[in-house]
Design an enzyme around this catalytic site. Structure first.
Site, short mmCIF file in Angstrom:
data_model
loop_
_atom_site.label_atom_id
_atom_site.label_comp_id
_atom_site.label_asym_id
_atom_site.label_seq_id
_atom_site.Cartn_x
_atom_site.Cartn_y
_atom_site.Cartn_z
N LYS A 13 -0.99 3.44 -9.25
CA LYS A 13 0.28 3.97 -9.77
C LYS A 13 0.92 3.03 -10.79
CE LYS A 13 2.48 4.14 -5.95
NZ LYS A 13 1.50 3.55 -5.06
N ARG A 88 9.38 8.46 -1.26
CA ARG A 88 8.38 8.12 -0.25
C ARG A 88 8.50 8.96 1.01
NH1 ARG A 88 5.89 2.98 -1.37
NH2 ARG A 88 6.93 2.03 -3.13
N ARG A 127 -7.50 -7.42 -5.00
CA ARG A 127 -6.22 -7.85 -5.57
C ARG A 127 -5.65 -9.01 -4.76
NH1 ARG A 127 -2.02 -3.05 -5.99
NH2 ARG A 127 -1.81 -3.43 -3.77
N ARG A 133 -3.22 -13.60 -1.45
CA ARG A 133 -2.35 -13.03 -0.42
C ARG A 133 -3.13 -12.82 0.88
NH1 ARG A 133 1.19 -8.16 -2.57
NH2 ARG A 133 1.45 -8.07 -0.34
N ARG A 144 -1.00 -0.21 6.54
CA ARG A 144 -0.09 0.23 5.48
C ARG A 144 -0.48 1.60 4.95
NH1 ARG A 144 -0.55 -4.89 2.34
NH2 ARG A 144 -0.71 -3.55 0.53
#
Length: 187
Positions: A13, A88, A127, A133, A144
């Site tokens: 997105k 959302r 990523r 991370r 998630r």
């Protein structure tokens, strides 16, 4: 062009919104970016949001909608905007519809980027590795994605029932996905 881009984490997105911003010459509006900017600027809504976040809670739909309304009042959105990942949930979709109705700026298109779950997990893991991370391990990513599916699937159904949703294959070269989106929004 007033456009909403929907899709799970890792669907592209943000990447496609940035590309569409250049192609369509309209602003890309991310509620996460709005939230961070309002907090940094110390606005009244920013102070309210910071207090909520400091308490470990999620910012309310009302605060997000207030920030979005203030952003939509700015001159650079006169020719349209791209909303990235908002709404959302169905309550946000209804509130957005009411807000845009009051502003006489109805949505022109809602695009859902479809990407298979395993590819999303791979993308986010890649990523995470690049950005260092540790919280983006496969288990947390799947959690998630489940939260996204639970809360956002009804939004997808909401727009599909109105006949305004376009589903776009989010797999492929960036230019290919962009071309699919452009075809979808010009229908």
């Amino acid at each position: 062009m007033r456009l909403v881009l929907l899709g799970p984490p890792g669907s592209g997105k943000g990447t496609q919104a940035t590309r569409l911003k250049e192609e369509l010459r309209i602003p890309h509006i991310s509620t996460g970016d709005l939230l961070r900017a309002e907090v940094a600027a110390g606005t009244e809504l920013g102070k309210q949001a910071k207090a909520v976040m400091d308490a470990g809670n999620l910012v309310s739909d009302d605060i997000l909608l207030g920030m979005l309304e203030a952003r939509l009042a700015q001159a650079d959105v006169a020719n349209g905007f791209i909303l990235d990942g908002y709404p959302r949930n169905v309550a946000q979709a209804n509130a957005l519809g009411e807000l845009l109705g009051r502003l006489d700026q109805p949505l022109d298109a809602i695009v859902q980027l479809d990407v298979p779950t395993e590819l999303l997990v791979e993308r986010i893991a890649g990523r995470a590795k690049e950005q260092g991370r540790a919280d983006d391990n496969p288990e947390s990513v799947r959690q998630r994605l489940q939260v996204y599916n639970d809360s956002t699937a009804p939004v997808i159904d909401f727009y599909a029932a109105k006949g305004t949703l376009a589903r776009v294959d989010g797999v492929g070269a960036l230019d290919e996905v962009l071309a699919r989106i452009l075809v979808a929004i010009k229908r």
